[in-house]
Design a protein around this motif. Structure first.
Motif, mmCIF file in Angstrom:
data_model
loop_
_atom_site.group_PDB
_atom_site.id
_atom_site.type_symbol
_atom_site.label_atom_id
_atom_site.label_comp_id
_atom_site.label_asym_id
_atom_site.label_seq_id
_atom_site.Cartn_x
_atom_site.Cartn_y
_atom_site.Cartn_z
ATOM 1 N N SER A 50 0.824 -1.206 0.000
ATOM 2 C CA SER A 50 0.000 0.000 0.000
ATOM 3 C C SER A 50 0.854 1.250 0.000
ATOM 4 N N ASN A 51 0.277 2.320 -0.503
ATOM 5 C CA ASN A 51 0.901 3.627 -0.464
ATOM 6 C C ASN A 51 1.079 4.014 1.009
ATOM 7 N N ALA A 52 2.311 4.236 1.435
ATOM 8 C CA ALA A 52 2.570 4.576 2.838
ATOM 9 C C ALA A 52 3.908 5.287 2.934
ATOM 10 N N THR A 53 3.896 6.502 3.445
ATOM 11 C CA THR A 53 5.150 7.242 3.557
ATOM 12 C C THR A 53 5.765 7.128 4.948
ATOM 13 N N ALA A 54 5.031 6.577 5.905
ATOM 14 C CA ALA A 54 5.585 6.355 7.246
ATOM 15 C C ALA A 54 6.443 5.095 7.227
ATOM 16 N N GLY A 55 7.234 4.914 8.234
ATOM 17 C CA GLY A 55 8.067 3.719 8.332
ATOM 18 C C GLY A 55 9.461 3.950 7.801
ATOM 19 N N ALA A 56 10.273 2.919 7.865
ATOM 20 C CA ALA A 56 11.676 3.024 7.477
ATOM 21 C C ALA A 56 11.858 3.362 6.003
ATOM 22 N N VAL A 57 11.055 2.756 5.140
ATOM 23 C CA VAL A 57 11.109 2.995 3.697
ATOM 24 C C VAL A 57 9.694 3.336 3.249
ATOM 25 N N GLY A 58 9.526 4.511 2.663
ATOM 26 C CA GLY A 58 8.212 4.919 2.179
ATOM 27 C C GLY A 58 7.872 4.249 0.865
ATOM 28 N N ILE A 59 6.591 4.008 0.644
ATOM 29 C CA ILE A 59 6.090 3.410 -0.593
ATOM 30 C C ILE A 59 5.162 4.420 -1.247
ATOM 31 N N ILE A 60 5.403 4.719 -2.502
ATOM 32 C CA ILE A 60 4.528 5.623 -3.238
ATOM 33 C C ILE A 60 4.028 4.882 -4.473
ATOM 34 N N THR A 61 2.741 4.559 -4.457
ATOM 35 C CA THR A 61 2.132 3.862 -5.577
ATOM 36 C C THR A 61 1.383 4.854 -6.452
ATOM 37 N N LYS A 62 1.205 4.509 -7.719
ATOM 38 C CA LYS A 62 0.477 5.391 -8.638
ATOM 39 C C LYS A 62 -0.940 5.596 -8.136
ATOM 40 N N ASN A 63 -1.333 6.835 -8.060
ATOM 41 C CA ASN A 63 -2.671 7.228 -7.618
ATOM 42 C C ASN A 63 -2.994 6.722 -6.216
ATOM 43 N N GLY A 64 -1.989 6.317 -5.464
ATOM 44 C CA GLY A 64 -2.220 5.815 -4.118
ATOM 45 C C GLY A 64 -2.905 4.468 -4.071
ATOM 46 N N SER A 65 -2.952 3.787 -5.221
ATOM 47 C CA SER A 65 -3.658 2.502 -5.309
ATOM 48 C C SER A 65 -2.818 1.363 -4.744
#
Length: 93
Positions: A50-65
């Motif tokens: 999932s799109n998540a910027t918290a935590g050790a490594v942030g994840i940015i997915t297209k359109n937050g999907s």
């Protein structure tokens, strides 16, 4: 964690536990602009990125999907480094 010693392609296991579906990245030593691929393992409760910027490594997915790790599904991400490390989705199939 995603690390240089493990390569850039990660085959996820099949998952059957509905309480443990979320994928979280606890760390990374990959260089900026490295491409990383996750391949879904399926199961009755596939893992989810999932799109998540918290935590050790942030994840940015297209359109937050969110991406669901169905068997054989792929998501490709680029490592972006700054004050924090992010994995930014480039494509999925």
């Amino acid at each position: 964690a995603i690390e240089k010693t493990n390569g850039q392609v990660y085959k996820l296991p099949a998952n059957r536990d509905s309480a443990e579906k979320a994928i979280s990245i606890t760390g990374s030593d990959l260089d900026a602009d490295t491409l990383v691929t996750f391949i879904g393992g399926g199961g009755s409760e596939p893992l989810v990125l999932s799109n998540a910027t918290a935590g050790a490594v942030g994840i940015i997915t297209k359109n937050g999907s969110p991406w669901t790790g169905l068997a054989g599904a792929k998501i490709h991400l680029r490592v972006v480094k700054g004050d924090k490390t992010y994995l930014v989705e480039t494509s999925r199939s």
